[in-house]
Scaffold this motif. Structure first.
Motif, PDB file in Angstrom:
ATOM      1  N   ALA A 185      -9.870  -0.407   6.787  1.00  0.00           N
ATOM      2  CA  ALA A 185      -8.799  -0.232   5.578  1.00  0.00           C
ATOM      3  C   ALA A 185      -7.733   0.489   6.293  1.00  0.00           C
ATOM      4  O   ALA A 185      -6.630   0.502   5.894  1.00  0.00           O
ATOM      5  N   ASP A 186      -7.895   1.533   7.043  1.00  0.00           N
ATOM      6  CA  ASP A 186      -6.750   2.569   7.657  1.00  0.00           C
ATOM      7  C   ASP A 186      -5.870   1.770   8.345  1.00  0.00           C
ATOM      8  O   ASP A 186      -4.612   1.734   8.295  1.00  0.00           O
ATOM      9  N   ASP A 187      -6.370   0.609   9.211  1.00  0.00           N
ATOM     10  CA  ASP A 187      -5.564  -0.219   9.965  1.00  0.00           C
ATOM     11  C   ASP A 187      -4.618  -0.933   9.057  1.00  0.00           C
ATOM     12  O   ASP A 187      -3.574  -1.474   9.360  1.00  0.00           O
ATOM     13  N   LEU A 188      -5.279  -1.458   8.107  1.00  0.00           N
ATOM     14  CA  LEU A 188      -4.444  -2.287   7.044  1.00  0.00           C
ATOM     15  C   LEU A 188      -3.097  -1.799   6.670  1.00  0.00           C
ATOM     16  O   LEU A 188      -2.233  -2.399   6.491  1.00  0.00           O
ATOM     17  N   ARG A 189      -3.252  -0.462   6.108  1.00  0.00           N
ATOM     18  CA  ARG A 189      -2.137   0.126   5.664  1.00  0.00           C
ATOM     19  C   ARG A 189      -1.118   0.295   6.764  1.00  0.00           C
ATOM     20  O   ARG A 189      -0.040  -0.127   6.532  1.00  0.00           O
ATOM     21  N   THR A 190      -1.455   0.661   7.923  1.00  0.00           N
ATOM     22  CA  THR A 190      -0.423   0.550   9.070  1.00  0.00           C
ATOM     23  C   THR A 190       0.394  -0.692   9.179  1.00  0.00           C
ATOM     24  O   THR A 190       1.354  -0.831   9.356  1.00  0.00           O
ATOM     25  N   TYR A 191      -0.566  -1.784   9.369  1.00  0.00           N
ATOM     26  CA  TYR A 191       0.003  -3.329   9.267  1.00  0.00           C
ATOM     27  C   TYR A 191       0.850  -3.572   8.299  1.00  0.00           C
ATOM     28  O   TYR A 191       1.840  -4.140   8.422  1.00  0.00           O
ATOM     29  N   LEU A 192       0.626  -3.166   7.069  1.00  0.00           N
ATOM     30  CA  LEU A 192       1.211  -3.492   5.936  1.00  0.00           C
ATOM     31  C   LEU A 192       2.518  -3.042   5.742  1.00  0.00           C
ATOM     32  O   LEU A 192       3.723  -3.268   5.627  1.00  0.00           O
ATOM     33  N   GLU A 193       2.582  -1.610   6.159  1.00  0.00           N
ATOM     34  CA  GLU A 193       3.844  -0.677   6.349  1.00  0.00           C
ATOM     35  C   GLU A 193       4.602  -1.207   7.344  1.00  0.00           C
ATOM     36  O   GLU A 193       6.159  -1.318   7.412  1.00  0.00           O
ATOM     37  N   GLY A 194       4.306  -1.821   8.550  1.00  0.00           N
ATOM     38  CA  GLY A 194       4.849  -2.440   9.547  1.00  0.00           C
ATOM     39  C   GLY A 194       5.245  -3.931   9.335  1.00  0.00           C
ATOM     40  O   GLY A 194       6.355  -4.305   9.995  1.00  0.00           O
ATOM     41  N   THR A 195       4.890  -4.647   8.462  1.00  0.00           N
ATOM     42  CA  THR A 195       5.338  -5.948   8.037  1.00  0.00           C
ATOM     43  C   THR A 195       6.154  -5.777   6.716  1.00  0.00           C
ATOM     44  O   THR A 195       7.165  -5.785   7.020  1.00  0.00           O
ATOM     45  N   ALA A 196       5.504  -5.685   5.717  1.00  0.00           N
ATOM     46  CA  ALA A 196       6.252  -5.814   4.298  1.00  0.00           C
ATOM     47  C   ALA A 196       7.191  -4.581   4.199  1.00  0.00           C
ATOM     48  O   ALA A 196       8.079  -4.560   3.567  1.00  0.00           O
ATOM     49  N   GLY A 197       6.677  -3.309   4.788  1.00  0.00           N
ATOM     50  CA  GLY A 197       7.472  -2.152   4.687  1.00  0.00           C
ATOM     51  C   GLY A 197       8.634  -2.191   5.522  1.00  0.00           C
ATOM     52  O   GLY A 197       9.703  -1.816   4.907  1.00  0.00           O
ATOM     53  N   ASN A 198       8.708  -2.854   6.695  1.00  0.00           N
ATOM     54  CA  ASN A 198       9.732  -3.021   7.510  1.00  0.00           C
ATOM     55  C   ASN A 198      10.535  -3.902   6.931  1.00  0.00           C
ATOM     56  O   ASN A 198      12.203  -3.987   7.005  1.00  0.00           O
ATOM     57  N   ALA A 254      10.028   6.208   1.599  1.00  0.00           N
ATOM     58  CA  ALA A 254       9.712   5.584   0.605  1.00  0.00           C
ATOM     59  C   ALA A 254       9.676   3.877   0.343  1.00  0.00           C
ATOM     60  O   ALA A 254       8.850   3.493   0.049  1.00  0.00           O
ATOM     61  N   ALA A 255      10.563   3.520   1.426  1.00  0.00           N
ATOM     62  CA  ALA A 255      10.520   2.071   1.648  1.00  0.00           C
ATOM     63  C   ALA A 255       9.424   1.451   2.340  1.00  0.00           C
ATOM     64  O   ALA A 255       8.730   0.478   1.706  1.00  0.00           O
ATOM     65  N   LEU A 256       8.812   2.135   3.007  1.00  0.00           N
ATOM     66  CA  LEU A 256       7.576   1.868   3.669  1.00  0.00           C
ATOM     67  C   LEU A 256       6.177   1.899   2.804  1.00  0.00           C
ATOM     68  O   LEU A 256       5.452   0.990   2.994  1.00  0.00           O
ATOM     69  N   GLN A 257       6.569   3.014   2.037  1.00  0.00           N
ATOM     70  CA  GLN A 257       5.427   3.131   0.995  1.00  0.00           C
ATOM     71  C   GLN A 257       5.370   2.012  -0.023  1.00  0.00           C
ATOM     72  O   GLN A 257       4.495   1.281  -0.262  1.00  0.00           O
ATOM     73  N   ALA A 258       6.748   1.550  -0.500  1.00  0.00           N
ATOM     74  CA  ALA A 258       6.644   0.587  -1.346  1.00  0.00           C
ATOM     75  C   ALA A 258       6.243  -0.680  -0.734  1.00  0.00           C
ATOM     76  O   ALA A 258       5.518  -1.642  -1.328  1.00  0.00           O
ATOM     77  N   GLY A 259       6.507  -1.039   0.770  1.00  0.00           N
ATOM     78  CA  GLY A 259       6.340  -1.939   1.390  1.00  0.00           C
ATOM     79  C   GLY A 259       4.823  -2.246   1.541  1.00  0.00           C
ATOM     80  O   GLY A 259       4.129  -3.165   1.367  1.00  0.00           O
ATOM     81  N   PHE A 260       4.117  -0.951   1.841  1.00  0.00           N
ATOM     82  CA  PHE A 260       2.465  -1.079   1.831  1.00  0.00           C
ATOM     83  C   PHE A 260       2.019  -1.427   0.421  1.00  0.00           C
ATOM     84  O   PHE A 260       1.164  -2.374   0.483  1.00  0.00           O
ATOM     85  N   ALA A 261       2.760  -1.178  -0.868  1.00  0.00           N
ATOM     86  CA  ALA A 261       2.140  -1.630  -2.079  1.00  0.00           C
ATOM     87  C   ALA A 261       2.285  -2.955  -2.239  1.00  0.00           C
ATOM     88  O   ALA A 261       1.386  -3.959  -2.621  1.00  0.00           O
ATOM     89  N   SER A 262       3.529  -3.502  -1.897  1.00  0.00           N
ATOM     90  CA  SER A 262       4.012  -5.013  -2.059  1.00  0.00           C
ATOM     91  C   SER A 262       3.095  -5.841  -1.122  1.00  0.00           C
ATOM     92  O   SER A 262       2.575  -6.977  -1.510  1.00  0.00           O
ATOM     93  N   GLY A 263       3.129  -5.423  -0.023  1.00  0.00           N
ATOM     94  CA  GLY A 263       2.170  -6.098   1.102  1.00  0.00           C
ATOM     95  C   GLY A 263       0.738  -6.192   0.630  1.00  0.00           C
ATOM     96  O   GLY A 263       0.242  -7.276   0.833  1.00  0.00           O
ATOM     97  N   LEU A 264       0.370  -5.233  -0.001  1.00  0.00           N
ATOM     98  CA  LEU A 264      -1.043  -5.084  -0.214  1.00  0.00           C
ATOM     99  C   LEU A 264      -1.439  -6.108  -1.254  1.00  0.00           C
ATOM    100  O   LEU A 264      -2.568  -7.072  -1.596  1.00  0.00           O
TER     101      LEU A 264
END
Length: 253
Positions: A116-129, A147-157
């Motif tokens: 689960a912790d790695d998934l957030r890093t992955y989603l910030e790195g993909t959808a967040g970037n 904030a854009a990376l946080q939004a990306g985490f949410a959108s990516g998840l």
């Protein structure tokens, strides 16, 4: 090898982001369509072959081309790279988040489930970037990046949970695939989304609208985690379009 070709690719492969780009002002579309088409190319690269070395080579090719275009070099003819390369050569796109996105996608080559912790890093790195690249190109200031990376985490998840049954079938789901884990991830993502929405992105706001559709999916996953496991999370098309239209009309996301 034009903006129209990129738009057609995005319309077929990523209809939600196609609507986001179409809702943006015409000058913003010149950036968002090549960017979203690039994202499709990168997302598909690790899945296009069962040979890890070939997948690595595909991603490295894109990484090399992004760096070369940013340095002012002309790329080889390519329906996505040609318009993307022009944006990079003109310094209208920052190559750093694109490079980080490609590097993060290397994780998809591994047929292993996520912690689960790695998934957030992955989603910030993909959808967040991806969100940050678009927002910065449209004029969001550097301090809005977290904030854009946080939004990306949410959108990516949200997108990741919609695809969870297929990902799990390919051993790329969650290591701890339980309702409690899914509920915790959705709760964290909703909190990140709420925090990101307190940030003013200025002219980069149209790029953030890719996260507009995340909240209903995340709330549904929090309420009924089994819906994610069973592939029942997808919202109806009508409300999705209305939600995006309302965000566009009020100038927010």
């Amino acid at each position: 090898m034009s903006l129209e070709a990129c738009a057609a690719l995005v319309e077929r492969g990523d209809p939600d982001r196609f609507r986001v780009a179409m809702a943006a002002p015409p000058p913003a579309r010149e950036i968002l369509f090549p960017l979203y088409a690039f994202n499709l190319e990168i997302a598909r690269a690790p899945w296009a072959t069962r040979e890890p070395m070939l997948a690595e080579m595909r991603l490295q090719w894109w990484r090399d081309q992004v760096a070369a275009c940013a340095a002012g070099m002309l790329p080889p003819p390519h329906e996505v790279l040609t318009p993307l390369g022009q944006l990079l050569r003109e310094s209208r796109l920052d190559p750093a988040p694109l490079d980080a996105l490609i590097e993060t996608r290397r994780r998809d080559i591994e047929a292993e489930p996520f912690l689960a912790d790695d998934l957030r890093t992955y989603l910030e790195g993909t959808a967040g970037n991806l969100l940050w690249a678009g927002a910065k190109a449209l004029g969001s200031p550097e301090p809005t990046r977290p904030a854009a990376l946080q939004a990306g985490f949410a959108s990516g998840l949200a997108s990741w949970l919609l695809a969870l049954p297929e990902l799990s079938a390919r051993n790329r789901g969650l290591a701890d695939e339980t309702p409690a884990t899914i509920r915790a991830l959705a709760t964290d993502a909703l909190a990140a989304l709420a925090k990101a929405r307190r940030t003013r992105f200025g002219p980069g706001t149209p790029a953030l609208r890719a996260a507009t559709l995340a909240a209903p999916v995340l709330r549904a996953a929090r309420h009924d985690p089994d819906a994610a496991l069973q592939g029942r999370l997808a919202p109806p098309e009508g409300p999705k379009r209305l939600r995006l239209l309302w965000a566009t009309l009020r100038g927010g996301w």
